[in-house]
Scaffold this motif. Sequence first.
Motif, mmCIF file in Angstrom:
data_model
loop_
_atom_site.group_PDB
_atom_site.id
_atom_site.type_symbol
_atom_site.label_atom_id
_atom_site.label_comp_id
_atom_site.label_asym_id
_atom_site.label_seq_id
_atom_site.Cartn_x
_atom_site.Cartn_y
_atom_site.Cartn_z
ATOM 1 N N ASN A 1 0.835 -0.973 0.055
ATOM 2 C CA ASN A 1 0.106 0.167 -0.064
ATOM 3 C C ASN A 1 1.128 1.290 0.052
ATOM 4 N N VAL B 1 0.108 4.005 0.525
ATOM 5 C CA VAL B 1 -0.343 4.547 1.629
ATOM 6 C C VAL B 1 0.172 4.461 3.327
ATOM 7 N N PHE C 1 -0.526 5.818 6.563
ATOM 8 C CA PHE C 1 -1.752 5.447 7.585
ATOM 9 C C PHE C 1 -2.732 6.752 7.236
ATOM 10 N N GLN C 2 -3.668 7.113 7.847
ATOM 11 C CA GLN C 2 -5.084 8.250 7.490
ATOM 12 C C GLN C 2 -5.411 8.943 9.058
ATOM 13 N N LEU C 3 -4.102 10.417 8.756
ATOM 14 C CA LEU C 3 -4.568 11.276 9.881
ATOM 15 C C LEU C 3 -6.236 11.830 9.221
ATOM 16 N N ASN D 1 -9.163 12.747 6.608
ATOM 17 C CA ASN D 1 -9.685 12.174 5.553
ATOM 18 C C ASN D 1 -8.255 12.406 4.307
ATOM 19 N N LEU D 2 -6.995 13.086 5.972
ATOM 20 C CA LEU D 2 -5.343 12.832 4.848
ATOM 21 C C LEU D 2 -5.054 11.187 4.663
ATOM 22 N N SER D 3 -4.759 11.074 3.792
ATOM 23 C CA SER D 3 -3.686 10.197 3.427
ATOM 24 C C SER D 3 -2.055 10.543 3.876
ATOM 25 N N LYS E 1 1.185 9.274 2.705
ATOM 26 C CA LYS E 1 2.214 8.407 1.447
ATOM 27 C C LYS E 1 2.993 7.770 1.772
ATOM 28 N N TRP F 1 -0.152 16.076 -5.663
ATOM 29 C CA TRP F 1 -0.783 15.174 -4.796
ATOM 30 C C TRP F 1 -0.741 14.364 -5.797
#
Length: 277
Positions: free
Chosen positions: A6, A8, A10-12, A14-16, A18, A87
Amino acid sequence: MFLALNPVAFQLGNLSVKWYGIFMATGVLIATTMAIIEGKKRQIMSDDFIDLLLWAVPIGFIGARTYYVVFEWGYFSQHPDQIIAIWNGGIAIYGGLLAGLAVLLIFCRNRMLPPLLMLDIITPGVLAAQILGRWGNFMNQEAHGAQTSLAFLQSLHLPEFIIKQMNIGGHYYQPTFLYESFFNLIGLILILALRHKKNFFKRGEVFASYIIWYSMVRFFVEGMRTDSLYIFNVIRVSQALSLVLFVAAIIFVIYRRKQGNVAWYLDGSGLKFPYER
């Protein structure tokens, strides 16, 4: 069925976040730390490298994006809204390096610092950051070479996770990110091993050695990639620039060696340390 790693981390909300960004940020941190440690030995204050970082990183990214947009203008002229959409991918390391060089020259002029010595100090760290940054390409499954076979990748004795990540859309591809990262690591080891040898490097030659090595590696790796930027759809931009930089760096070294009054890299900055602003 193989699932790619993956991109990505982790997620914060709605913020991915990478892996590419993590590798890039880590590379910047490593480059800055290396410069500060070496700078103290060459009588350059750590604040100078931190201040330079604050200017060079954002402008370097702008330069990297501008470089990419210019050579893909056929697309961006039809989709101007995508010019700032960094992005979605699309930066070129040579653009970032050239922009960073311009920032450093202006910075050194304003701070009255020796630019060639500053370049000698920071370029090993920059090379280390490039080595790490290519693994961001690996996570994104980009910057790869032509289609190849599983048998060929296995013949290189690569770790299984690299081989699996090179399976893109059901086909295996040349891991050009790995080739560039590996050979640049060799170059970094050589530079670090030699730069503290007495009377080996004249001032500016650590930087020149970096240019010679990186441009040589990039020239050959670029010829294997499938995502190159082109001039008139014929000449690969990075290969042409690599050739120009390689020749220019060789000429620079020859010229410096013919000058009798050039300081050695280990001579230091010639500034009082710490020095006033």
